[in-house]
Design a protein around this motif. Structure first.
Motif, short mmCIF file in Angstrom:
data_model
loop_
_atom_site.label_atom_id
_atom_site.label_comp_id
_atom_site.label_asym_id
_atom_site.label_seq_id
_atom_site.Cartn_x
_atom_site.Cartn_y
_atom_site.Cartn_z
N UNK A 197 123.15 47.25 46.17
CA UNK A 197 122.51 46.38 46.83
C UNK A 197 122.02 44.98 45.75
N UNK A 198 121.82 45.15 44.62
CA UNK A 198 121.47 44.18 43.56
C UNK A 198 122.69 43.44 43.30
N UNK A 199 123.74 43.71 43.74
CA UNK A 199 124.85 42.89 43.65
C UNK A 199 125.46 41.96 44.81
N UNK A 200 124.30 42.07 45.67
CA UNK A 200 124.80 41.08 47.04
C UNK A 200 124.95 39.83 46.77
N UNK A 201 124.05 39.18 46.08
CA UNK A 201 124.14 37.66 45.74
C UNK A 201 125.43 37.54 44.94
N UNK A 202 125.78 38.25 43.98
CA UNK A 202 126.81 37.94 43.26
C UNK A 202 128.21 38.00 44.23
N UNK A 203 128.11 38.75 45.23
CA UNK A 203 129.29 39.10 46.18
C UNK A 203 129.17 37.72 47.02
N UNK A 204 128.19 37.28 47.40
CA UNK A 204 127.93 36.09 48.42
C UNK A 204 128.66 34.71 47.63
N UNK A 205 128.15 34.70 46.41
CA UNK A 205 128.60 33.56 45.53
C UNK A 205 130.20 33.48 45.48
#
Length: 214
Positions: free
Chosen positions: A72-80
């Protein structure tokens, strides 16, 4: 192959693979050598480790789907990353665009490799066989590819540990564009919080500190 979109649950989810209707009523090794080789090739391309590939070849084993579950903590990296790929393809993104909640992508081997090289993000890869249950933590982006037409049973729920994260994601989904279908609060997280606090307060108010039975 039937592919599901990349998505992000705002609650905990448990998915059980309940049935794999093989062609002609056969099992994994009765649907033809070419089909068996194709399935094993997909497991390899999906990044399954040696133990999972070995299990898939065991007699009586029925692999039906492969999951990629991200932290879950990687969600923003994946969005980017997904937004960057969209822009490279000439896609014009609106201000409320969310590539995970919009469920527009399936990360193939090429994209997963690039995501790891550029952001250091990699998934947990799980080959799901008949009868297996997959547990998706709250807020974890994930995707699944079906190896056959499968019947699955899913149960979404909220645990006390995930209430804060679920509430955050619910607020996040509300900001999506009107074109996104999955914008409703399916679990009514605010109602869950309200009634949990209400019941807790009622219990405390009914407690008599002088009565050992309460």
């Amino acid at each position: 192959m039937l592919m599901a979109s990349f998505e992000d649950y705002s609650e905990l989810s448990l998915t059980v693979l309940g049935n794999i209707p093989f062609p002609h009523g056969g099992g994994f090794y009765r649907v033809g050598r070419s089909r068996t080789v194709e399935v094993l090739k997909v497991l390899e391309e999906c990044g399954c480790d040696s133990l999972m590939k070995k299990r898939a070849k065991e007699k009586g084993s029925k692999p039906g789907a492969v999951w990629h579950v991200y932290n879950a903590r990687d969600a923003d990296k994946i969005r980017d990353f997904l937004n960057k790929v969209s822009e490279e393809q000439g896609v014009k993104l609106n201000p409320h665009h969310d590539p995970i909640h919009n469920q527009e992508w399936y990360l193939d081997e090429k994209l997963r490799t690039r995501l790891y090289k550029e952001y250091g993000v990699e998934p947990y890869t799980i080959a799901q066989c008949f009868g297996d249950a997959i547990f998706i933590p709250a807020g974890s982006p994930h995707q699944v590819i079906n190896l056959y037409s499968c019947v699955k049973v899913a149960e979404d729920f909220v645990s006390p540990e995930s209430v804060g994260h679920s509430f955050f994601l619910t607020q996040e989904i509300r900001n999506l564009s009107d074109s996104v279908i999955n914008t409703e609060d399916r679990l009514q997280i605010k109602n869950i919080i309200y009634h949990a606090v209400k019941d807790a307060l009622a219990l405390l108010q009914s407690h008599d500190p002088e009565d050992p039975k309460t």
